[in-house]
Design an enzyme around this catalytic site. Structure first.
Site, mmCIF file in Angstrom:
data_model
loop_
_atom_site.group_PDB
_atom_site.id
_atom_site.type_symbol
_atom_site.label_atom_id
_atom_site.label_comp_id
_atom_site.label_asym_id
_atom_site.label_seq_id
_atom_site.Cartn_x
_atom_site.Cartn_y
_atom_site.Cartn_z
ATOM 1 N N ASN A 9 0.863 -1.182 0.000
ATOM 2 C CA ASN A 9 0.000 0.000 0.000
ATOM 3 C C ASN A 9 0.898 1.230 0.000
ATOM 4 O O ASN A 9 1.516 1.545 1.014
ATOM 5 C CB ASN A 9 -0.895 -0.029 1.255
ATOM 6 C CG ASN A 9 -1.744 1.215 1.390
ATOM 7 O OD1 ASN A 9 -1.807 2.050 0.484
ATOM 8 N ND2 ASN A 9 -2.398 1.355 2.538
ATOM 9 N N LYS A 11 0.059 4.274 -0.198
ATOM 10 C CA LYS A 11 -0.591 5.445 0.425
ATOM 11 C C LYS A 11 -0.382 6.678 -0.469
ATOM 12 O O LYS A 11 -0.304 6.530 -1.683
ATOM 13 C CB LYS A 11 -0.074 5.636 1.854
ATOM 14 C CG LYS A 11 -0.203 4.343 2.682
ATOM 15 C CD LYS A 11 0.020 4.520 4.145
ATOM 16 C CE LYS A 11 -0.121 3.159 4.839
ATOM 17 N NZ LYS A 11 -0.017 3.234 6.282
ATOM 18 N N HIS A 94 -9.312 0.947 5.284
ATOM 19 C CA HIS A 94 -8.018 1.185 5.930
ATOM 20 C C HIS A 94 -8.230 2.119 7.115
ATOM 21 O O HIS A 94 -9.066 3.021 7.063
ATOM 22 C CB HIS A 94 -7.028 1.789 4.924
ATOM 23 C CG HIS A 94 -5.638 1.797 5.446
ATOM 24 N ND1 HIS A 94 -5.196 2.737 6.348
ATOM 25 C CD2 HIS A 94 -4.601 0.949 5.245
ATOM 26 C CE1 HIS A 94 -3.940 2.458 6.664
ATOM 27 N NE2 HIS A 94 -3.551 1.386 6.004
ATOM 28 N N GLU A 96 -6.702 4.592 8.096
ATOM 29 C CA GLU A 96 -6.570 6.023 7.780
ATOM 30 C C GLU A 96 -7.854 6.556 7.155
ATOM 31 O O GLU A 96 -8.228 7.712 7.387
ATOM 32 C CB GLU A 96 -5.345 6.231 6.875
ATOM 33 C CG GLU A 96 -4.052 6.010 7.669
ATOM 34 C CD GLU A 96 -2.893 5.410 6.888
ATOM 35 O OE1 GLU A 96 -2.907 5.438 5.643
ATOM 36 O OE2 GLU A 96 -1.953 4.896 7.538
ATOM 37 N N GLU A 166 -4.837 -4.933 10.670
ATOM 38 C CA GLU A 166 -3.790 -3.924 10.845
ATOM 39 C C GLU A 166 -4.017 -3.198 12.172
ATOM 40 O O GLU A 166 -4.801 -2.238 12.219
ATOM 41 C CB GLU A 166 -3.824 -2.910 9.699
ATOM 42 C CG GLU A 166 -3.611 -3.503 8.338
ATOM 43 C CD GLU A 166 -3.114 -2.465 7.337
ATOM 44 O OE1 GLU A 166 -2.008 -2.648 6.827
ATOM 45 O OE2 GLU A 166 -3.814 -1.469 7.112
ATOM 46 N N GLY A 172 2.932 2.467 10.770
ATOM 47 C CA GLY A 172 3.846 3.592 10.593
ATOM 48 C C GLY A 172 4.560 4.003 11.862
ATOM 49 O O GLY A 172 5.174 5.075 11.923
ATOM 50 N N SER A 212 3.931 -1.950 10.298
ATOM 51 C CA SER A 212 5.397 -1.980 10.461
ATOM 52 C C SER A 212 5.996 -3.342 10.107
ATOM 53 O O SER A 212 6.957 -3.786 10.743
ATOM 54 C CB SER A 212 5.799 -1.554 11.877
ATOM 55 O OG SER A 212 5.374 -0.224 12.121
HETATM 56 P P1 13P Z 1 3.341 0.476 7.651
HETATM 57 O O1 13P Z 1 3.877 -0.804 7.059
HETATM 58 O O2 13P Z 1 4.044 1.697 7.115
HETATM 59 O O3 13P Z 1 3.256 0.434 9.121
HETATM 60 O O4 13P Z 1 1.815 0.617 7.104
HETATM 61 C C1 13P Z 1 0.983 -0.466 7.172
HETATM 62 C C2 13P Z 1 -0.261 -0.130 6.439
HETATM 63 O O5 13P Z 1 -1.006 0.726 6.851
HETATM 64 C C3 13P Z 1 -0.533 -0.849 5.193
HETATM 65 O O6 13P Z 1 -1.829 -0.603 4.746
#
Ligand code: 13P
Length: 249
Positions: A9, A11, A94, A96, A166, A172, A212
């Site tokens: 992803n 983003k 997601h 976010e 997740e 992140g 992560s």
């Molecule tokens: P990170 O791997 O940067 O923690 O992000 C995970 C994520 O949100 C994938 O959709």
């Protein structure tokens, strides 16, 4: 047996030219992958049409889509538009999108149904925030996200659904769920699928871990029986790291 998947992803990262370079590098490295995991990348909308031309066997995902088929929804992107540029998967729910754009389980359920009706595969995300984990509410939160988000689906629909767990506190942040924490929740989700559908559906549904995940921890996460791969954020922005994660199988 259910499919293993490693999905990247991206983003809101990369400009078109960087994105194309990254996609080409992933495609090149993917040719020499040492396992049978499927590889998916989810670049920003603006890159999808061009990226789809350079990725060979790598599959294409969008990071979101509209809840409506077409019409006066300024700024939205429909499932049909995604299909027209080669997209096969859509990340939905997601954390976010849930946190910053107020997407709730009912809206996500509508999107899941729309996407499936178009023969796209949703990658449906769930995850608890740290406070919910600390208060012991993590299983209730995930249960609600899954039962409402996947409400009304048939066992047949589930053949095209991927779930991604997740934990929000791990996204992140550099904090990763321990292999035990990941396995515990993945098992919980699989048991929930038995209740909602049946054992066959539960056994055949791919459940990814995200948060992560990186080359140094992917192997121990993927070694768990109910972890079927990863949804990778930051580490998907470097082709070498991303393919190393794929090769952790
Ligand atoms: P990170 O791997 O940067 O923690 O992000 C995970 C994520 O949100 C994938 O959709």
């Amino acid at each position: 047996m259910r499919q293993k998947i490693v999905a990247g992803n991206w983003k809101m990262n990369t400009l078109l030219q960087d994105g194309l370079e990254l996609a080409k590098a992933v495609e090149e490295l993917a040719k020499s992958k040492k396992c049978d995991a499927g590889i998916i990348i989810a670049p920003p909308y603006t890159h999808l049409a061009k990226v789809s031309e350079v990725i060979g066997e790598v599959k294409l995902a969008a990071q979101n889509c509209a809840a409506e088929e077409s019409g006066a929804y300024t700024g939205e992107i429909s499932p049909d538009m995604l299909i027209s540029v080669g997209v096969e998967y859509v990340i939905l729910g997601h954390s976010e999108r849930r946190a910053y754009y107020n997407e709730d389980n009912d809206l996500l359920n509508k999107k899941v149904h729309l996407v499936l009706s178009k023969k796209l595969s949703p990658i449906y995300c769930c995850g608890e925030v740290l406070e919910e984990r600390e208060q012991g509410k993590l299983f209730d939160v995930i249960k609600e996200q899954i039962t409402v988000g996947l409400k009304g689906l048939s066992g047949d629909d589930m053949k095209n659904v991927v779930i991604a767990y997740e934990p929000v506190w791990a996204i992140g942040t550099g904090l990763t769920a321990s292999p035990e924490q990941a396995q515990e929740m993945h098992k919980f989700i699989r048991d929930l699928l038995v209740e909602m559908f049946d054992t066959t559906v539960a056994e055949n549904t791919t459940i990814l871990y995200g948060g992560s995940c990186k080359p140094s921890n992917a192997e121990e996460l993927f070694a768990n029986p109910d972890v079927d791969g990863g949804l990778i954020g930051g580490a998907a922005l470097k082709a070498d790291d991303f393919i190393q994660i794929v090769n952790s199988y």
